[in-house]
Enzyme design. Structure first.
Site, PDB file in Angstrom:
ATOM      1  CG  ASP A  27      29.484  40.015  25.878  1.00 19.20           C
ATOM      2  OD1 ASP A  27      29.686  39.008  25.161  1.00 19.20           O
ATOM      3  OD2 ASP A  27      30.328  40.926  26.015  1.00 19.20           O
ATOM      4  CD  GLU A  44      41.406  34.506  58.973  1.00 13.79           C
ATOM      5  OE1 GLU A  44      40.686  35.506  58.893  1.00 13.79           O
ATOM      6  OE2 GLU A  44      42.662  34.557  58.883  1.00 13.79           O
TER       7      GLU A  44
END
Ligand code: DGJ
Length: 728
Positions: free
Chosen positions: A534, A614
């Site tokens: 928030d 990777e």
């Protein structure tokens, strides 16, 4: 001037670049809401029509005017008990037990700059960026005054609101409802958009036509919650991303909240937003004031995308603070999904060392480094280093990590306590629990009473000690349960209804002290992922861990919902291992990277376990994030598809001058023998010419926006998309 006043100081226009908000005090001093919409350059009162409606009573002074009813007219701040039978924004219990409040106009003031709210986070702005309107209201029959505050950020198309209750009498009274926002909309067909979810699946978008009666999205969990978010959109039925009217409201608050919307008997809409009135009451003593949290409002007549841009802009520039407000965030590696509680200093060092070779900037040591903490059953509250796990102590580990050229970050969960901890054994009275009632445990833990000064002082001291004991650059502030069993021995019995709000005020005070004391530290908010995502937290922490769900496919939906109000720079997002730990799903490595790059980027795995191929990909990804990071965080964000309904999730970032574009996303499933998908870009300049990296084809902006761009042919599911375009 953003604030204009006519009619001898009774008619107020708050004007931004593309919106107008009008309020008028009528002949009885009743403050009416006239308009929130586009700039019409006109007094909009002509639109208000008052029927003589049975069972809608009339104020006494209106005598025989049966069409003058508080029950039918749009009001600026509705109160309980005086004949407006819609949902009230304010209610007060007076010393005589009555709870009516009849607020009438009593003057106003216009000030340069933006008001502040003591003890609460709020939009801040320079003197020349904002203006404040204060409207003074007083009750007809008591000494209660209310000040309605409006902040107008003209160029940002933002209006903020907060209300201040003042007791000018000589007896205490009790506030039982104090919403921050009351917005009456007398005309139109509106849809309600809210963001619901659960742990590991936050902020899913739901859009519904309003029905007659009251609809609500709220939290009573003591936090803003995974389940609902303190943000809401009202959209015209025909509103899309790029067209139609919409109003967004965002509450700057991290505790229990309520958004209530009523579609009334006259098909009018009333929207309230603020502290959850079912978890709140507040004693207002003589000469005291109570301020509500702030609501940020924006209006758009060109769809939800504009509204999102307005909120991203104001959050990034006028809510987030500190050294990391604008600067690029470090790429971090967090050990949580790599080790959970099972680590020692050697294991952490290995993760950090490998990450440093692959271009990661910061190592973050997550849960498990303190007290007796080998599982989630014990240790919370004991914020001293467990030297059995970290041999040589914290500083030794930090220096080792720094010797690899990396910064160091650390995890805390300050508001919590385990019953199996030194802290609880010493101070059981600091945990929130009701006398003679067993408390609810959640993740085996209890919550500290943040309303208490001694608790906050203790936390400030122990956390400061850790942060001063080594060169720490980042703190992850976690919070892993909902709060119940509200009771504090510190509060008078009759004022227990204050506790939830006092908890939030206590949290803000501690965050304020720590972030002021350690201004060079980047604080990241977290609550089991996005359970306290928030604008209140963003005032202290410029980024928040978005979700404990690191599955790239699920993340497209979570991040899509989050993007309606919150800027991309605030969204903590990491690449993790497959099969994913939350869903078991396998998605390509590159897809995980592209999804995580739409945020404050990082990794959440042991890079030592990756193949050489990777690892090389990680090096590439880090280079790309360093290159595109400024565009991702500062550019305008466009939702180019809806991942809830479309076959792909595609979004883009466009630079301020529209000369650079990054298209990111994934195609969910590959189908054989299909034509390639095309996606229409937005935010480009029609007559500019663009090329995609690695291709010579020249497109006009108009072609890309009206015809679209072809996405690459997918191969396999969750196929990653990254297209970088530049103006030629
Ligand atoms: C919840 C957080 O969201 C996770 O990232 C991790 O920090 C755990 N808590 C640790 O307990």
């Amino acid at each position: 001037m953003a604030i204009r006043v006519t009619e001898q100081g009774r008619n107020f226009y708050l004007e931004t670049l593309h919106s107008m908000y009008q309020i008028k005090a009528d002949e009885y001093g009743v403050l009416k809401h006239i308009w929130y919409g586009s700039r019409t350059e006109c007094d909009m009162e002509y639109l208000l029509d008052y029927p003589d409606l049975g069972f809608s009573g009339n104020i006494y002074e209106a005598e025989n005017k049966r069409d003058y009813s508080l029950d039918t007219m749009p009001l600026e701040y509705s109160c309980k008990g005086i004949g407006d039978h819609r949902i009230p924004a304010a209610a007060i219990t007076h010393p005589n037990g009555s709870d009516a409040l009849d607020l009438r106009f009593d003057g106003y003031e216009i000030k340069k700059g933006k008001y502040v709210i003591s003890g609460l986070p709020a939009v801040y702005a320079d003197e020349d960026e904002a203006e404040t309107l204060e409207i003074y209201l007083k009750d007809t029959s008591s000494d209660i005054r209310v000040i309605l505050k409006y902040g107008v950020l003209e160029k940002k198309d933002i209006i903020t609101r907060s209300a201040v209750f003042c007791n000018m009498g000589d007896a205490p009274c009790k506030i039982t409802k104090a919403f921050s926002l009351c917005l009456d909309i007398p005309h139109g067909d509106w849809d309600w958009v809210h963001f619901h979810g659960r742990h590991i699946m936050e902020r899913l978008v739901e859009r519904r036509s309003l029905f007659h009666g009251v609809q609500e999205s709220s939290s009573n969990r003591g936090t803003s919650s995974h389940q609902q978010n303190p943000s809401v959109l009202l959209c015209s039925n025909d509103c899309t991303e790029t067209s139609g009217e919409c109003i967004g409201a965002l509450l700057v608050y991290s505790g229990s909240f309520q958004t209530k919307i009523e579609l009334t008997q006259l098909n009018q809409v009333r929207m309230l937003m603020g502290i959850n009135s079912e978890c709140f009451s507040w004693e207002l003593k003589p000469n005291e004031q109570f301020s509500t949290p702030e609501v940020i409002l924006s209006y758009s007549d060109s769809g939800m995308e504009t509204l999102s841009h307005n909120f991203h802009n104001v959050i990034r520039n006028n809510i987030c603070r500190g050294e990391y407000k604008q600067s690029e965030r470090p790429v971090l590696i967090n050990n949580w999904e790599a080790t959970y509680f099972d680590f020692n200093e050697e294991r952490l060092e290995n993760i950090a060392k490998e990450a440093s070779k692959l271009g990661v900037d910061m190592f973050v040591m997550d849960d498990g480094w303190f007290g007796k903490r080998d599982s989630d059953t014990s240790g919370l509250g004991d914020w001293f280093v467990n030297e059995e796990k970290l041999k040589g102590g914290l500083n030794t580990l930090v220096e080792k990590v720094k010797s690899y050229g990396m910064k160091f970050g650390i995890w805390f969960e300050p508001e919590m306590v385990s019953e199996d901890s030194e802290l609880y054994r010493t101070h059981p009275e600091w945990a929130i629990q009701i006398p003679n009632r067993k408390p609810t445990r959640s993740r085996y833990q209890l919550v500290l009473d943040m309303t208490r000064q001694d608790v906050r002082d203790y936390l400030f001291k122990v956390i400061s000690d850790v942060l001063s004991s080594a060169d720490i650059s980042y703190v992850k502030w976690d919070m892993n349960r909902s709060i119940c069993d509200w009771y504090s021995a510190e509060l008078p019995v009759e004022n227990m209804g204050e506790m939830q709000h006092r908890y939030v005020l206590g949290l803000y005070e501690l965050l304020d002290r720590l972030t002021s004391e350690f201004p060079h530290i980047l604080f990241e908010g977290c609550s089991g992922g996005g359970g306290r995502f928030d604008a209140g937290i963003l005032y202290y922490c410029p980024q928040i861990w978005c979700s404990d769900d690191t599955d790239a496919y699920e993340r497209t939906k979570i991040q899509y919902g989050t993007s309606f109000f919150y800027p991309i720079s605030t969204i903590g997002s990491h690449v993790s291992i497959v099969p994913n730990h939350q869903t078991g799903r396998i998605t390509p490595f590159e897809t995980r990277a592209v999804t995580a790059m739409s945020g404050s980027f990082g990794y959440e795995l042991d890079l030592n376990t990756l193949s050489e191929e990777e690892k090389n990909a990680v090096i590439e990804q880090n280079k790309r994030f360093k290159k595109y990071g400024p565009l991702i965080h500062n550019g305008r964000y466009y939702r180019l598809s809806n991942p809830m309904t479309d076959k792909f999730a595609i979004w883009s970032f466009v630079s301020e001058n529209s000369g650079e574009v990054l298209v990111h996303g994934m195609i969910f499933r590959t189908e054989p023998n299909m034509t390639r998908y095309s996606v229409k870009l937005r935010g480009l300049i029609s007559n500019k010419k663009y090329v995609v990296d690695g291709d010579n084809t020249i497109y006009t902006g108009k072609a890309l926006m009206e015809g679209g761009i072809l996405l690459p042919k997918p191969w396999g599911d969750f196929f990653p998309i990254e297209l970088h375009l530049k103006e030629v």
